[in-house]
Scaffold this motif. Structure first.
Motif, PDB file in Angstrom:
ATOM      1  N   LEU A  59      65.751  10.326 -16.121  1.00 14.74           N
ATOM      2  CA  LEU A  59      65.070  11.292 -15.249  1.00 14.74           C
ATOM      3  C   LEU A  59      65.219  12.724 -15.744  1.00 14.74           C
ATOM      4  O   LEU A  59      64.866  13.661 -15.043  1.00 14.74           O
ATOM      5  CB  LEU A  59      65.618  11.217 -13.815  1.00 14.74           C
ATOM      6  CG  LEU A  59      65.681   9.851 -13.133  1.00 14.74           C
ATOM      7  CD1 LEU A  59      66.129  10.007 -11.685  1.00 14.74           C
ATOM      8  CD2 LEU A  59      64.350   9.126 -13.202  1.00 14.74           C
ATOM      9  N   LYS A  60      65.760  12.893 -16.947  1.00 13.14           N
ATOM     10  CA  LYS A  60      65.964  14.250 -17.441  1.00 13.14           C
ATOM     11  C   LYS A  60      64.706  14.833 -18.070  1.00 13.14           C
ATOM     12  O   LYS A  60      64.711  15.949 -18.567  1.00 13.14           O
ATOM     13  CB  LYS A  60      67.141  14.269 -18.429  1.00 13.14           C
ATOM     14  CG  LYS A  60      68.476  14.163 -17.689  1.00 13.14           C
ATOM     15  CD  LYS A  60      69.669  14.124 -18.614  1.00 13.14           C
ATOM     16  CE  LYS A  60      69.806  12.780 -19.254  1.00 13.14           C
ATOM     17  NZ  LYS A  60      71.099  12.600 -19.947  1.00 13.14           N
ATOM     18  N   VAL A  61      63.618  14.070 -18.023  1.00 12.55           N
ATOM     19  CA  VAL A  61      62.350  14.551 -18.579  1.00 12.55           C
ATOM     20  C   VAL A  61      61.760  15.612 -17.666  1.00 12.55           C
ATOM     21  O   VAL A  61      62.063  15.664 -16.477  1.00 12.55           O
ATOM     22  CB  VAL A  61      61.333  13.398 -18.728  1.00 12.55           C
ATOM     23  CG1 VAL A  61      61.791  12.431 -19.796  1.00 12.55           C
ATOM     24  CG2 VAL A  61      61.122  12.679 -17.400  1.00 12.55           C
ATOM     25  N   THR A  62      60.907  16.460 -18.230  1.00 14.09           N
ATOM     26  CA  THR A  62      60.230  17.450 -17.399  1.00 14.09           C
ATOM     27  C   THR A  62      58.720  17.172 -17.342  1.00 14.09           C
ATOM     28  O   THR A  62      57.957  17.981 -16.862  1.00 14.09           O
ATOM     29  CB  THR A  62      60.496  18.875 -17.922  1.00 14.09           C
ATOM     30  OG1 THR A  62      60.248  18.899 -19.328  1.00 14.09           O
ATOM     31  CG2 THR A  62      61.932  19.288 -17.669  1.00 14.09           C
ATOM     32  N   ASP A  63      58.306  16.016 -17.885  1.00  9.79           N
ATOM     33  CA  ASP A  63      56.906  15.598 -17.723  1.00  9.79           C
ATOM     34  C   ASP A  63      56.891  14.140 -17.263  1.00  9.79           C
ATOM     35  O   ASP A  63      57.917  13.617 -16.855  1.00  9.79           O
ATOM     36  CB  ASP A  63      56.120  15.801 -19.028  1.00  9.79           C
ATOM     37  CG  ASP A  63      56.782  15.093 -20.203  1.00  9.79           C
ATOM     38  OD1 ASP A  63      57.515  14.109 -19.971  1.00  9.79           O
ATOM     39  OD2 ASP A  63      56.573  15.515 -21.349  1.00  9.79           O
ATOM     40  N   LYS A  64      55.734  13.490 -17.325  1.00 16.03           N
ATOM     41  CA  LYS A  64      55.632  12.112 -16.805  1.00 16.03           C
ATOM     42  C   LYS A  64      55.416  11.100 -17.928  1.00 16.03           C
ATOM     43  O   LYS A  64      55.214   9.925 -17.670  1.00 16.03           O
ATOM     44  CB  LYS A  64      54.447  12.011 -15.834  1.00 16.03           C
ATOM     45  CG  LYS A  64      54.446  13.020 -14.722  1.00 16.03           C
ATOM     46  CD  LYS A  64      53.175  12.897 -13.873  1.00 16.03           C
ATOM     47  CE  LYS A  64      53.149  13.992 -12.813  1.00 16.03           C
ATOM     48  NZ  LYS A  64      51.953  13.923 -11.966  1.00 16.03           N
TER      49      LYS A  64
END
Lengths: 192, 472
Positions: free
Chosen positions: A30-35
């Motif tokens: 969940l450390k992503v900043t996009d999908k």
């Protein structure tokens, strides 16, 4: 968002009950900043062993999962966290619908905003769907029906507004933005 | 006026547009809390559409999930687990600066777990609507607020319009009669409630916790109870505000002051379920029958009294859970060796939780086989715990006394279990791998966790607290 009207697709089954969002997409992803690319991480700890090799006994690693767009899962699917990464991951994997005997509230809300249709069916029909894993199902959102290959079918409930948005590929935010006058009136009367 | 429930009063006061057959209600949101994990894609959507944040004055941000709980180095650099975590935190800083949102940043005086700092700052108030892209937003219901966890699309909705689309949920009264026994706490109670109604038992409902045992709880304890409403699948959990609530809120930074305070209290006093109001469902629990509880499975429903044995599995899913946990049906929980103890999370990281843990650990040492992590919920709790000497107790016991954050509850920041490790944890979820891939979690209250830390095994904390109790 692509409009959702009629879906004909094969199903895969995961009969476990209470499949939580930590299984659907573990928190470390969940450390992503996009999908983007979350489908690769869907069910990661069930799909891969500790060395990152696919577990051959897990349903999504079997040939019948290829191209399957419908997930038939055990009771209380999607319980746990509010992470929208869960439906993002399922949609990115290729799912367009999830069928269970009950579906957790926040997951259901999130799914509906991402073109993933959550369907609740009775336990008897659910057992029938689990047995028929791999068959082609037909989901008709106009008629609110789900039909098996041997034409056994059920009607399902779907929140009317979410259904309207899904069928028209409409974003719910557009509706809310259209409420601006009402929001302003409310703020003037009640909000400091 | 028809008799209405607490929930209905708050709901009706926030309807911008009531629901119709075709459309959900448009519900006004008084407070929007945001953090680094579930907000970046929502801000991107705003940018894409050229929208502003409608009410930055009703939006408050902090960082808690991806943040390290070890202190920064001498140059002030925090030891992030990886570049992604650092980038996510930086993105929140940038978004808050761009959209004019107050941010309680890492190292700041009010940084902490989002559900800990809201109440602490007096932002969480009775009768308000509160949302956050985090399921444990239910915590704020302890103040008689209607507080929902929402997804990232809805974070975008609230940023852009300060409103949420919602169908009216059903109501479910959890009546807790009688009094809790000494040595039995809020976590034990809420685990008993979830065990009774089931991990999906609250789906579609707002729970109202009521009755003598609930009235007797402190605000910290009420927050523990409402925090875990989501673990029964509920849309929210609520407790009617009373003198305990008002005493907690008085003089907090964002609480009303002077005449405004008196007016607010008068209004808040009306926030209660009327005599004769009807709930869609009700259950009653006898608080005096609750003993310290601990989970044995892979969802929060699967708990037993600490003196009990692992129950027989009823379903394939139960069998799978026991296999994952490495526990046998019929096995006694007490005496089971543990590897890790985690005291923290939005469920149990407040000052009372730390006092409870310190009470058990005082003058004792963490067992040799145990790694114990104690993570305060916020910077101010850490400071208060230091001032009260709790920090010394934890350090002298040999526990790791960390910086505030979510830490090992969600294991995003590097604080995690190794495969196979068995942990007693005061957090809220014992799902497979929740605290680290292959890790095994036993949920319990702070006293039980502290007792496991100093004895190295599952122990009835009452035997260390000098509390008299009857064994089952």
């Amino acid at each position: 968002m692509q409009p959702f009207k009629i879906l004909r697709s094969r199903s895969v089954s995961m009969p476990s009950e209470n499949i939580d969002t930590d299984q659907i997409i573990p928190a470390r992803f969940l450390k992503v900043t996009d999908k983007k690319g979350l489908g690769e991480k869907a069910f990661y700890d069930w799909r891969y062993d500790k060395d990152g090799r696919p577990r051959t006994d897990f349903v999504l690693n079997t040939p019948r999962a290829l191209g399957a767009g419908i997930l038939v899962a055990g009771d209380n699917f999607g319980c746990g966290s509010s992470r929208e990464h869960a439906p993002w991951a399922l949609v990115d994997f290729g799912f367009r619908a999830v069928v269970s005997t009950s579906i957790a509230d926040i997951f259901r809300n999130n799914a509906l905003k991402n073109g993933l249709l959550p369907i609740v069916v009775d336990p008897q029909f659910h057992t029938r769907l689990l047995k028929g894993a791999g068959e082609e199902l037909e989901i008709n959102l106009w008629a609110r029906t789900i039909k098996t290959e041997d034409c056994e079918s059920r009607e399902f409930e779907v929140e009317p507004f979410a259904r309207y948005c899904l069928m028209n590929g409409m974003d719910q935010l557009d509706f809310l933005l259209g409420q601006d006058a009402q929001i302003q009136a409310y703020e003037q009367e009640y909000v400091v | 006026m028809p008799a209405t429930t607490l929930f209905e009063k708050v709901w009706e006061a926030h309807q911008v547009t009531p629901e119709t057959e075709d459309t959900p209600a448009v519900l006004y949101i008084d407070l929007h809390l945001i953090h680094e994990v579930t907000s970046p894609q929502a801000f991107d959507e705003l940018r894409k559409r050229g929208l502003k944040v409608r009410r930055p004055d009703k939006t408050v941000a902090t960082m808690d999930h991806s943040t390290p709980t070890l202190p920064p180095d001498e140059r002030g650099n925090w030891p992030f687990i990886d570049q992604l975590a650092a980038k996510q935190v930086k993105k929140l800083e940038d978004n808050c600066a761009e959209f004019g949102i107050t941010l309680h940043a890492l190292g700041g005086p009010h940084q902490g777990i989002v559900h800990v700092i809201g109440p602490e700052l007096g932002l969480t108030q009775p009768g308000s609507t509160i949302v956050c892209g985090d399921s444990h937003t239910s915590t704020h219901g302890a103040f008689g607020a209607l507080a929902h966890g929402i997804g990232t699309s809805e974070v975008g909705h609230v940023l852009a319009t300060q409103c949420l689309l919602q169908r009216k949920p059903k109501t479910f009264a959890i009546n807790v009669e009688g009094a809790l026994q000494p040595g039995v706490g809020a976590k034990d109670l809420v685990l008993a409630v979830i065990n009774k109604i089931g991990v999906g038992g609250g789906t579609g409902h707002v729970l109202e916790f009521r009755g003598e045992a609930i009235r007797a709880l402190s605000m910290e304890a009420r927050m523990t109870v409402c925090n875990m409403a989501i673990e029964a699948g509920a849309r929210a959990g609520m407790i009617a505000p009373d003198e305990t609530t008002f005493a907690y809120l008085k003089d907090r930074e964002h609480a009303p002051k002077g005449e405004a305070w008196d007016k607010a209290v008068a209004r808040w006093k009306t926030l209660r379920t009327d005599e004769g109001a009807v709930f869609d469902r009700e259950v009653t629990i006898d608080a005096s029958q609750v003993e310290p509880r601990i989970t044995y499975g892979t969802n929060p429903e699967m708990s037993v009294g600490v003196s009990e044995t692992v129950p027989q599995p009823n379903t394939r899913s139960d069998e799978r859970a026991l296999a994952y946990m490495g526990l046998e049906a019929g096995e006694r929980m007490q005496g089971k060796k543990v590897d890790v103890v985690f005291i923290g999370s939005c469920t149990n990281s407040r000052i009372e939780d730390l006092r409870e843990a310190a009470g058990v650990m005082h003058g004792r040492k963490v067992a040799e086989n145990v790694r114990a992590l104690i993570v305060p919920g916020s910077r101010s709790i850490k400071e208060q715990a230091e001032a009260e000497g709790l920090g010394d107790i934890f350090r002298e016991a040999g526990a790791q006394w960390r910086e505030p954050g979510c830490s090992m509850c969600i294991a995003m920041n590097g604080d995690q279990l190794q495969p196979g490790e068995l942990a007693v944890s005061t957090s809220n979820r014992n799902f497979e791998g929740r605290q680290g891939t292959g890790g095994r979690t036993l949920l319990a209250g702070p006293a039980t966790a502290a007792a496991a830390a100093v004895t190295g095994m599952i122990t009835d904390a009452r035997s260390l607290q000098g509390v008299e109790y009857a064994t089952v």
